[in-house]
Scaffold this active site. Sequence first.
Site, PDB file in Angstrom:
ATOM      1  N   TYR A 177       2.567   1.323 -39.126  1.00 52.94           N
ATOM      2  CA  TYR A 177       2.790   2.074 -37.264  1.00 52.94           C
ATOM      3  C   TYR A 177       2.399   3.585 -37.748  1.00 52.94           C
ATOM      4  O   TYR A 177       2.177   4.184 -38.560  1.00 52.94           O
ATOM      5  CB  TYR A 177       3.933   2.454 -36.602  1.00 52.94           C
ATOM      6  CG  TYR A 177       4.792   3.274 -37.435  1.00 52.94           C
ATOM      7  CD1 TYR A 177       5.188   4.534 -36.787  1.00 52.94           C
ATOM      8  CD2 TYR A 177       5.917   2.384 -38.704  1.00 52.94           C
ATOM      9  CE1 TYR A 177       6.130   5.191 -38.174  1.00 52.94           C
ATOM     10  CE2 TYR A 177       6.488   3.632 -39.239  1.00 52.94           C
ATOM     11  CZ  TYR A 177       6.989   5.029 -38.877  1.00 52.94           C
ATOM     12  OH  TYR A 177       7.852   5.274 -39.348  1.00 52.94           O
ATOM     13  N   PRO A 178       0.921   4.079 -36.561  1.00 52.47           N
ATOM     14  CA  PRO A 178       0.521   4.919 -35.900  1.00 52.47           C
ATOM     15  C   PRO A 178       1.610   6.304 -35.334  1.00 52.47           C
ATOM     16  O   PRO A 178       2.174   5.716 -34.935  1.00 52.47           O
ATOM     17  CB  PRO A 178      -0.444   5.157 -35.982  1.00 52.47           C
ATOM     18  CG  PRO A 178      -0.504   4.159 -34.764  1.00 52.47           C
ATOM     19  CD  PRO A 178       0.322   2.718 -35.437  1.00 52.47           C
ATOM     20  N   MET A 179       0.974   7.670 -36.075  1.00 58.75           N
ATOM     21  CA  MET A 179       2.126   8.635 -35.327  1.00 58.75           C
ATOM     22  C   MET A 179       1.050   9.862 -35.328  1.00 58.75           C
ATOM     23  O   MET A 179       0.014   9.902 -35.602  1.00 58.75           O
ATOM     24  CB  MET A 179       3.588   8.738 -35.784  1.00 58.75           C
ATOM     25  CG  MET A 179       3.497   9.219 -37.292  1.00 58.75           C
ATOM     26  SD  MET A 179       4.884  10.097 -37.419  1.00 58.75           S
ATOM     27  CE  MET A 179       5.037  10.754 -37.097  1.00 58.75           C
ATOM     28  N   LYS A 181       2.228  13.885 -34.324  1.00 58.78           N
ATOM     29  CA  LYS A 181       2.663  15.557 -33.726  1.00 58.78           C
ATOM     30  C   LYS A 181       2.870  15.582 -32.645  1.00 58.78           C
ATOM     31  O   LYS A 181       1.600  16.485 -32.092  1.00 58.78           O
ATOM     32  CB  LYS A 181       2.726  16.466 -34.703  1.00 58.78           C
ATOM     33  CG  LYS A 181       3.277  15.664 -36.416  1.00 58.78           C
ATOM     34  CD  LYS A 181       5.319  15.607 -36.165  1.00 58.78           C
ATOM     35  CE  LYS A 181       6.056  15.691 -37.419  1.00 58.78           C
ATOM     36  NZ  LYS A 181       5.819  14.598 -37.862  1.00 58.78           N
ATOM     37  N   HIS A 204      13.295  15.647 -43.030  1.00 59.29           N
ATOM     38  CA  HIS A 204      13.228  14.860 -42.476  1.00 59.29           C
ATOM     39  C   HIS A 204      12.193  13.983 -44.070  1.00 59.29           C
ATOM     40  O   HIS A 204      13.238  12.960 -44.386  1.00 59.29           O
ATOM     41  CB  HIS A 204      11.543  14.666 -42.294  1.00 59.29           C
ATOM     42  CG  HIS A 204      11.063  13.546 -41.411  1.00 59.29           C
ATOM     43  ND1 HIS A 204      11.646  12.639 -40.577  1.00 59.29           N
ATOM     44  CD2 HIS A 204      10.016  12.642 -41.313  1.00 59.29           C
ATOM     45  CE1 HIS A 204      11.386  11.934 -40.243  1.00 59.29           C
ATOM     46  NE2 HIS A 204      10.076  10.887 -40.521  1.00 59.29           N
ATOM     47  N   GLN A 217       7.353   4.123 -49.106  1.00 56.53           N
ATOM     48  CA  GLN A 217       6.565   4.674 -48.237  1.00 56.53           C
ATOM     49  C   GLN A 217       5.284   5.635 -48.113  1.00 56.53           C
ATOM     50  O   GLN A 217       5.070   5.973 -49.185  1.00 56.53           O
ATOM     51  CB  GLN A 217       7.664   6.137 -47.130  1.00 56.53           C
ATOM     52  CG  GLN A 217       6.845   5.914 -46.062  1.00 56.53           C
ATOM     53  CD  GLN A 217       7.795   7.612 -45.383  1.00 56.53           C
ATOM     54  OE1 GLN A 217       8.659   6.928 -44.676  1.00 56.53           O
ATOM     55  NE2 GLN A 217       7.497   8.353 -45.856  1.00 56.53           N
ATOM     56  N   SER A 255      10.603  14.308 -36.318  1.00 57.05           N
ATOM     57  CA  SER A 255      11.345  13.327 -34.684  1.00 57.05           C
ATOM     58  C   SER A 255      11.015  13.094 -34.000  1.00 57.05           C
ATOM     59  O   SER A 255      10.598  12.742 -33.078  1.00 57.05           O
ATOM     60  CB  SER A 255      11.525  11.624 -36.578  1.00 57.05           C
ATOM     61  OG  SER A 255      11.167  10.351 -35.532  1.00 57.05           O
TER      62      SER A 255
END
Length: 281
Positions: A177-179, A181, A204, A217, A255
């Site tokens: 998945y992309p994300m 900030k 995190h 990850q 997050s």
Amino acid sequence: MNRPSPSHAALPEPSAKLIDGWHCLHIYYRVDQAALQGLSASDIAEGREALVHLLDPERPGAPARLQTSVVSGHKADLGLMIMDADPLLIDGVCQGVRASKLGSVLQPTYSFVSITEVSEYVPTVEQYGTKLRQTEGLSVEDPAYNAKLNAYAQRLPMMNKQRLFPDFPAWPVTCFYPMNKIRHPSANWYMEPFSSRSAMMSEHATSGIKFAGRVSQLITASTGFDDWEWGVTLWGRNPEYIKEIVYTMRFDTASAKYAEFGPFYISYLKSPVDALEHLQI
């Protein structure tokens, strides 16, 4: 005769290859059933043979990393994750799919372009020593301080190498998945001081470490390369671990307050032969 200035003489030669690290492509395809039914049996067989060879990560001239998976849900049927220092070698795989007899059958539905990096939030040995003194109250004379510092100094090169030139775990499930900030007036990540951002990312990372051995990850950077800022790739020993790590880490401040997520793609690793068979091609 024009001579390069001393500053220009030190610059690397122009190149599409990264100085340190790999390009990364996630690309997803959907099977066009009408196109498949329009092909002859011999064209399908020829296309299968070409793709099995093209997607073989062990073939001569293959990209440094090439992984095939079948995707769960309606968003796609086939997923590829490809990494190499040369972006044109990566694109050559996509062009090979397009030019094959099955090129009209496998229609791209989504792609994500990024590169590997060592995050600015990964502490140097000196920064880690400062953290030990400030957060754990250890002094430089303390044997525990020196033991922890030396252990970190030994781990850091291997950790950075895995970030830049990652090995893919042979685990059955993967999630991408992309994300971003976010830049909201009440929660703008980029207006926070580095010390605050670093502390949040440390929290995190601590959440993620709890899943060691169950989830692997990889974070790749896409600022300037795609519509999102990072891509997150997870590999799990079991599908439930994917859900658990994403849920758990959403409670971290970095997050919960500052993250924005794109579409999720969950898929299951298969060899090219098994993937095409699963897709009934």
